[in-house]
Design a protein around this motif. Sequence first.
Motif, PDB file in Angstrom:
ATOM      1  N   LEU A 223       0.821  -1.213   0.000  1.00  0.00           N
ATOM      2  CA  LEU A 223       0.000   0.000   0.000  1.00  0.00           C
ATOM      3  C   LEU A 223       0.854   1.262   0.000  1.00  0.00           C
ATOM      4  O   LEU A 223       0.487   2.276  -0.611  1.00  0.00           O
ATOM      5  CB  LEU A 223      -0.956  -0.005   1.191  1.00  0.00           C
ATOM      6  CG  LEU A 223      -2.083  -1.046   1.121  1.00  0.00           C
ATOM      7  CD1 LEU A 223      -2.842  -1.103   2.438  1.00  0.00           C
ATOM      8  CD2 LEU A 223      -3.033  -0.761  -0.041  1.00  0.00           C
ATOM      9  N   GLU A 224       1.994   1.215   0.666  1.00  0.00           N
ATOM     10  CA  GLU A 224       2.905   2.367   0.642  1.00  0.00           C
ATOM     11  C   GLU A 224       3.393   2.640  -0.777  1.00  0.00           C
ATOM     12  O   GLU A 224       3.407   3.792  -1.235  1.00  0.00           O
ATOM     13  CB  GLU A 224       4.097   2.113   1.561  1.00  0.00           C
ATOM     14  CG  GLU A 224       3.775   2.177   3.041  1.00  0.00           C
ATOM     15  CD  GLU A 224       4.983   1.844   3.897  1.00  0.00           C
ATOM     16  OE1 GLU A 224       6.099   1.724   3.327  1.00  0.00           O
ATOM     17  OE2 GLU A 224       4.829   1.701   5.128  1.00  0.00           O
ATOM     18  N   LEU A 226       1.958   1.611  -3.564  1.00  0.00           N
ATOM     19  CA  LEU A 226       0.813   1.979  -4.392  1.00  0.00           C
ATOM     20  C   LEU A 226       0.477   3.457  -4.191  1.00  0.00           C
ATOM     21  O   LEU A 226       0.179   4.169  -5.155  1.00  0.00           O
ATOM     22  CB  LEU A 226      -0.388   1.107  -4.033  1.00  0.00           C
ATOM     23  CG  LEU A 226      -1.651   1.310  -4.887  1.00  0.00           C
ATOM     24  CD1 LEU A 226      -1.391   0.918  -6.339  1.00  0.00           C
ATOM     25  CD2 LEU A 226      -2.822   0.489  -4.319  1.00  0.00           C
ATOM     26  N   ARG A 227       0.539   3.928  -2.952  1.00  0.00           N
ATOM     27  CA  ARG A 227       0.250   5.335  -2.670  1.00  0.00           C
ATOM     28  C   ARG A 227       1.264   6.247  -3.357  1.00  0.00           C
ATOM     29  O   ARG A 227       0.901   7.285  -3.917  1.00  0.00           O
ATOM     30  CB  ARG A 227       0.280   5.575  -1.163  1.00  0.00           C
ATOM     31  CG  ARG A 227      -0.041   7.020  -0.751  1.00  0.00           C
ATOM     32  CD  ARG A 227       0.203   7.234   0.718  1.00  0.00           C
ATOM     33  NE  ARG A 227       1.603   6.989   1.040  1.00  0.00           N
ATOM     34  CZ  ARG A 227       2.009   6.298   2.102  1.00  0.00           C
ATOM     35  NH1 ARG A 227       1.135   5.776   2.930  1.00  0.00           N
ATOM     36  NH2 ARG A 227       3.303   6.134   2.329  1.00  0.00           N
ATOM     37  N   HIS A 230       0.861   5.237  -7.537  1.00  0.00           N
ATOM     38  CA  HIS A 230      -0.467   5.328  -8.162  1.00  0.00           C
ATOM     39  C   HIS A 230      -1.456   5.856  -7.125  1.00  0.00           C
ATOM     40  O   HIS A 230      -2.343   5.112  -6.664  1.00  0.00           O
ATOM     41  CB  HIS A 230      -0.911   3.959  -8.684  1.00  0.00           C
ATOM     42  CG  HIS A 230       0.092   3.290  -9.577  1.00  0.00           C
ATOM     43  ND1 HIS A 230       0.210   3.599 -10.912  1.00  0.00           N
ATOM     44  CD2 HIS A 230       1.032   2.334  -9.305  1.00  0.00           C
ATOM     45  CE1 HIS A 230       1.182   2.854 -11.441  1.00  0.00           C
ATOM     46  NE2 HIS A 230       1.691   2.089 -10.489  1.00  0.00           N
ATOM     47  N   PRO A 231      -1.345   7.122  -6.751  1.00  0.00           N
ATOM     48  CA  PRO A 231      -2.154   7.659  -5.644  1.00  0.00           C
ATOM     49  C   PRO A 231      -3.661   7.573  -5.866  1.00  0.00           C
ATOM     50  O   PRO A 231      -4.409   7.340  -4.913  1.00  0.00           O
ATOM     51  CB  PRO A 231      -1.678   9.115  -5.532  1.00  0.00           C
ATOM     52  CG  PRO A 231      -1.018   9.416  -6.847  1.00  0.00           C
ATOM     53  CD  PRO A 231      -0.427   8.125  -7.305  1.00  0.00           C
ATOM     54  N   HIS A 234      -4.669   4.045  -5.278  1.00  0.00           N
ATOM     55  CA  HIS A 234      -4.487   3.786  -3.850  1.00  0.00           C
ATOM     56  C   HIS A 234      -5.696   4.277  -3.064  1.00  0.00           C
ATOM     57  O   HIS A 234      -6.200   3.584  -2.165  1.00  0.00           O
ATOM     58  CB  HIS A 234      -3.215   4.470  -3.338  1.00  0.00           C
ATOM     59  CG  HIS A 234      -3.049   4.383  -1.853  1.00  0.00           C
ATOM     60  ND1 HIS A 234      -3.514   5.354  -0.989  1.00  0.00           N
ATOM     61  CD2 HIS A 234      -2.481   3.422  -1.073  1.00  0.00           C
ATOM     62  CE1 HIS A 234      -3.233   5.004   0.255  1.00  0.00           C
ATOM     63  NE2 HIS A 234      -2.610   3.844   0.240  1.00  0.00           N
ATOM     64  N   GLU A 235      -6.188   5.447  -3.410  1.00  0.00           N
ATOM     65  CA  GLU A 235      -7.342   6.000  -2.715  1.00  0.00           C
ATOM     66  C   GLU A 235      -8.577   5.118  -2.904  1.00  0.00           C
ATOM     67  O   GLU A 235      -9.342   4.877  -1.959  1.00  0.00           O
ATOM     68  CB  GLU A 235      -7.627   7.413  -3.228  1.00  0.00           C
ATOM     69  CG  GLU A 235      -8.766   8.118  -2.502  1.00  0.00           C
ATOM     70  CD  GLU A 235      -8.968   9.546  -2.975  1.00  0.00           C
ATOM     71  OE1 GLU A 235      -9.972  10.161  -2.571  1.00  0.00           O
ATOM     72  OE2 GLU A 235      -8.119  10.040  -3.760  1.00  0.00           O
ATOM     73  N   GLU A 238      -8.013   1.773  -0.921  1.00  0.00           N
ATOM     74  CA  GLU A 238      -8.160   1.997   0.520  1.00  0.00           C
ATOM     75  C   GLU A 238      -9.620   2.272   0.890  1.00  0.00           C
ATOM     76  O   GLU A 238     -10.079   1.878   1.963  1.00  0.00           O
ATOM     77  CB  GLU A 238      -7.281   3.170   0.946  1.00  0.00           C
ATOM     78  CG  GLU A 238      -5.831   2.791   1.211  1.00  0.00           C
ATOM     79  CD  GLU A 238      -5.661   2.080   2.536  1.00  0.00           C
ATOM     80  OE1 GLU A 238      -6.085   0.901   2.654  1.00  0.00           O
ATOM     81  OE2 GLU A 238      -5.118   2.689   3.465  1.00  0.00           O
ATOM     82  N   ASN A 285      -0.566  -9.204  -7.429  1.00  0.00           N
ATOM     83  CA  ASN A 285      -1.070  -8.055  -6.672  1.00  0.00           C
ATOM     84  C   ASN A 285      -2.533  -8.249  -6.289  1.00  0.00           C
ATOM     85  O   ASN A 285      -2.933  -7.985  -5.145  1.00  0.00           O
ATOM     86  CB  ASN A 285      -0.924  -6.776  -7.478  1.00  0.00           C
ATOM     87  CG  ASN A 285       0.495  -6.243  -7.511  1.00  0.00           C
ATOM     88  OD1 ASN A 285       0.758  -5.183  -8.056  1.00  0.00           O
ATOM     89  ND2 ASN A 285       1.443  -6.979  -6.950  1.00  0.00           N
TER      90      ASN A 285
END
Length: 307
Positions: A223-224, A226-227, A230-231, A234-235, A238, A285
């Motif tokens: 997740l880190e 991905l953030r 690819h923010p 990621h949003e 999450e 993934n």
Amino acid sequence: MNRELMSEFWRNFSPKEWEKFCETMIRRHYGVNHFQTVPDEDSGDCGIEFFTVDGCIFQCYFPDQDADMATYKRNTRKKIRDDLRKLKKHEAKISSMLGGIVVKRWILLVPNLQSKDLIAHCHKCKKKTLEVNVSFIDQEEFTAKIETAESYPDAALYANRVRIQTIDIPIEPISPSQQDIWAGANSAFMGNIERKSELLMRDKAPVFRDRVVKRYIQIEHFLEKLRDEHPDLHELVEGSGGALLEEMKDSSVLQGEIDSSFIGEVLKGNKKGFGKYSSDFSDANATSLPFGYLAKWIAECNMDFET
């Protein structure tokens, strides 16, 4: 045809990756308004991966690329025979899905066609399918055949570009020493993991506990990255993950006494919840998300439950 497709671009595919590629290709070829995919999470796909409003039903098959010719032909013949038989076996269910569409073509999508004998086998199985009189099949025009990506050149090029753009963040291996360091630095989370593992898994608790710790560390690292990379995605992930975490909490309260079967139900729900992102991620993934968020629930939620 473009040399990119002629160079066996599919050689290192998995069967699931071939299915994803075919879905993108056929959806592109027909257009979203004329295409319907059939999810296989709910009691199987009845021998159909997707269908179109003009009466084509598709099944995907990715043979073992290292098999000898005799094995390849035997396995592919069995695939054709078995899936065409499913049309009668699941007749009512398929008819309901089709909603009045009359089927004129059954197509098996394979990466390459290696034997003309399989064409003859399709004709043979087509005749047997017509003999059992499946209600949604056009008795006059129905055909059964094998196709490859070369039958849809423009759509195949598009699907290959989409495939190349799929996100593939390496899932890092976690050593026992890394697990020990993490446990020492996260005593509260580790306490949750140990307590819930004992309650849920009994004699299998040590193995389950270690797996949860490993998956928790991996999903946090994933997740880190991905953030950072690819923010926007990621949003979205999450957001879905947060909703699933709340659903896990609610389920554990409402169910009352729970046992190890609860884990299977949670994983099934997580897989369905994250399924909307399956085309965005590599298989590695995509499959990391359901158990990863289960691990997050076990580690981060202080709730107790009865067993």
